[in-house]
Design an enzyme around this catalytic site. Structure first.
Site, PDB file in Angstrom:
ATOM      1  N   LYS B  78      24.752  72.688  34.000  1.00 46.20           N
ATOM      2  CA  LYS B  78      23.254  73.343  33.763  1.00 46.20           C
ATOM      3  C   LYS B  78      22.700  72.314  32.990  1.00 46.20           C
ATOM      4  O   LYS B  78      23.060  71.642  32.009  1.00 46.20           O
ATOM      5  CB  LYS B  78      23.617  74.719  32.947  1.00 46.20           C
ATOM      6  CG  LYS B  78      22.377  75.518  32.874  1.00 46.20           C
ATOM      7  CD  LYS B  78      22.854  76.678  32.111  1.00 46.20           C
ATOM      8  CE  LYS B  78      21.421  77.587  31.794  1.00 46.20           C
ATOM      9  NZ  LYS B  78      21.841  78.711  31.345  1.00 46.20           N
ATOM     10  N   SER B 153      20.274  83.186  33.533  1.00 45.41           N
ATOM     11  CA  SER B 153      19.514  82.054  33.702  1.00 45.41           C
ATOM     12  C   SER B 153      20.323  80.866  34.488  1.00 45.41           C
ATOM     13  O   SER B 153      19.452  79.980  34.721  1.00 45.41           O
ATOM     14  CB  SER B 153      19.095  81.704  32.344  1.00 45.41           C
ATOM     15  OG  SER B 153      20.260  81.193  31.559  1.00 45.41           O
ATOM     16  N   SER B 177      23.858  85.211  31.112  1.00 48.82           N
ATOM     17  CA  SER B 177      23.442  84.325  32.025  1.00 48.82           C
ATOM     18  C   SER B 177      24.259  83.373  32.680  1.00 48.82           C
ATOM     19  O   SER B 177      24.052  82.381  33.739  1.00 48.82           O
ATOM     20  CB  SER B 177      22.737  83.115  31.191  1.00 48.82           C
ATOM     21  OG  SER B 177      21.298  83.791  30.869  1.00 48.82           O
TER      22      SER B 177
END
Lengths: 98, 482
Positions: B78, B153, B177
């Site tokens: 990420k 997210s 997330s």
């Protein structure tokens, strides 16, 4: 409580954010809705409850006070927006008297 | 197809010299070049660097010096996890050209076992969002239906793993997330206990809630990745030194005698289809010998207000560092310091980030602090106690991950409050700091994946992974047709 545009502008300024008129309008409505919703926490019986600072049982963490190498200046130069003669450059911070 | 394989089987093939790291990496790069244009899972991919690293890995292995059995397997990371020399943008304009001078601890751990960096994945800006729609680089798309959100997210990581653009990925979970996008995209996602993984090098959103975790296609692979990144690190003072007892060999999937709590509050407002699938899986666990009982987590409905007050307060403080001085965006033509702060931040941050900074600044500001922020901290204590009570009776808690399957892109973006409320089933675990895993258990009538959530007490990753391994055995593999 309802937030008005004046309060939103004041809080935005505290956070060093400059909002467009459109953002001010949009945020005033949305943040008022959000604040009114989160006021639901007033229903919680929090009278003598201790606030949660940590989740897992944590104690102070100490380390030896020993000097060690940190980031090299050449690394900082690579990420700084403006860098001259080993220093990060920012705009003038002391107003000159004219 | 190479890109259909698990991390464990790729590792086996590498060990038997049936395949090279170069071949694996080439296959993934091909898959990325075929699909990323449509799915927008990656922000940064550097094929040249990856192939060099793959070659070095192959050399290590041929001379018997592999760093672990996983040496040479590429993993997606990420874009809020710092990777030295590789852009780490947090999907924000303010960091859109930021190349960190150091590695996050979690990524260092991956490198030390020979895992390679496949690319940096798309996300909501500064991890603030539940859909990846707040990304400066545009939304990622759900591989099961590209009109729908992948969740967020860590949406890019979930999409990459779901669509075969990565065998596994790292993400971060502040309020769901990892688990929510895993559920929306039909993959496994685990958020560990707060403190299990060092946050050093994770760009901070809400420090008391943020935790790094992993995505994979199987529970075993998720355990491989999580055990790799776990461990104590002096550079994160909230990092905790605990034994890692959940490597794949430690997970028997035996659930006999395990006490499972089912909280009624976690089925309120949940779509009938999802509730039925989850209840069916719970009854299968009961047939395998688990003991199921109803429990109550009575403060569940307050989790959203408590979370959004605490998370935004911490965010407003954490994001004060973006001031245009030392790194990040600095607009041209500024000649005084207060303009430097104002312009850098106002031009650098997107709307959702501004909204959360203002909300957090408000609840911390003089006159409102006690009524909002302090009250939320006390509410957090009550939510923690809810879980302590529950875990005095049961070993694990099972619920859905989300109230609906993936919704349409654009459906909620203009209504932040409605978006926040969609996090109801995932945020309490962050407030309590406990581990949670999302396991794909089926699809709804529209073909969109459904996730089952298992929560455990602090440091009981082994318990939830074992249960997850058992649930996994009763599920058909879910794959997008893309």
């Amino acid at each position: 409580m309802k937030l008005d545009e004046k309060l939103i502008s004041r809080v935005a300024n505290l956070a060093r954010l400059e909002l467009t008129d459109e953002e001010k309008q949009e945020f005033t409505k949305q943040l008022s809705d959000i604040i009114e919703y989160v006021e639901k926490i007033n229903e919680m019986p929090t009278g003598d409850v201790i606030p949660a600072d940590h989740i897992v049982d944590l104690k102070n963490v100490f380390r030896e006070d020993r000097a060690s190498a940190s980031l090299d200046r050449s690394e900082i130069e690579k990420i700084a927006p403006k860098f001259e003669m080993g220093h990060i450059v920012v705009p003038r911070i002391i107003e000159s008297i004219e | 197809m190479i890109t259909d394989k698990t991390i464990s089987s790729l590792s086996e093939m590498l060990e038997k010299k049936e395949i090279s790291s170069r071949e694996i990496c080439q296959a993934y790069l091909k898959r990325i070049s075929d699909l990323n244009g449509r799915l927008n899972a990656y922000i940064t991919v550097d094929p040249g660097m990856l192939m060099v690293e793959a070659g070095i890995s192959d050399e290590r292995r041929s001379s018997g010096k592999q760093l672990s059995r996983y040496d040479g397997i590429p993993i997606a990371v990420k874009d809020n996890i710092s990777t030295k020399g590789v852009k780490t943008t947090c999907a924000s304009r303010i960091l859109s050209n930021f190349v960190p001078p150091y590695d996050a601890h979690s990524y260092e751990q991956m490198k030390s076992r020979g895992f390679l960096l496949l690319g940096k994945t798309n996300m909501d800006e500064f991890a603030m969002g539940s859909t990846t729609e707040t990304s400066y680089f545009g939304p990622s798309k759900n591989p099961f239906n590209t009109d729908r959100v992948p969740g967020g997210s860590s949406g890019g990581s979930a999409v990459a793993v779901s669509s075969g653009m990565a065998p596994g990925a790292l993400g971060s979970d502040t309020g769901g997330s990892i688990r929510q996008p895993a559920a929306f995209c039909g993959v496994v996602g685990i958020k560990p206990t707060y403190g299990r993984v060092s946050r050093y090098g994770l760009v901070a959103y809400a420090s008391s809630l943020d935790q790094i975790g992993a995505f994979a296609t199987t529970v075993g692979d998720a355990a491989v990745l999580l055990s790799t990144i776990s461990g104590h690190d002096v550079r994160d003072t909230t990092s905790i030194d605990r034994e890692v007892d959940f490597r794949p060999g430690d997970l028997s999937g035996d659930v006999s005698g395990v006490r499972i709590g089912v909280p009624e509050e976690y089925f309120e407002g949940v779509s009938e289809e999802i509730a039925a699938v989850i209840k069916n899986k719970i009854s299968l666990l009961e047939k395998s010998g688990a003991v199921v009982e109803k429990i109550s987590l009575k403060y569940t409905e307050y989790a959203i207000p408590v979370y959004y007050l605490i998370a935004t307060a911490e965010a407003s403080s954490n994001l004060a560092r973006y001031d245009g001085v030392r790194y990040g965006l600095r607009p041209e033509g500024i000649n005084n310091l207060s303009d430097l702060y104002l312009k850098s931040r106002s031009e650098g941050f997107g709307r959702e980030v501004k909204r959360r900074i203002i909300l957090g600044t408000f609840s911390l500001s003089s006159g409102y602090y006690d009524a909002y922020y302090m009250k939320a901290l006390k509410g957090r204590t009550l939510i923690i106690r809810d879980f302590q009570d529950a875990f005095s009776k049961v070993d694990a808690i099972i619920s859905p991950v989300t109230t609906t399957t993936a919704f349409k892109i654009g459906e909620m973006i203009s209504d932040p409050l409605q978006m926040y409320m969609s996090d109801i089933l995932t945020i309490s675990t962050n407030l309590a700091g406990i581990p949670g895993i999302s396991v794909p258990v089926g699809v709804d009538g529209k073909g969109m994946p459904i996730g089952l959530q298992i929560m455990g007490d602090h440091f009981r990753e082994k318990t939830i992974l074992s249960l997850a391994a058992n649930v996994e055995k009763t599920c058909e593999k879910i794959k997008p047709e893309i």
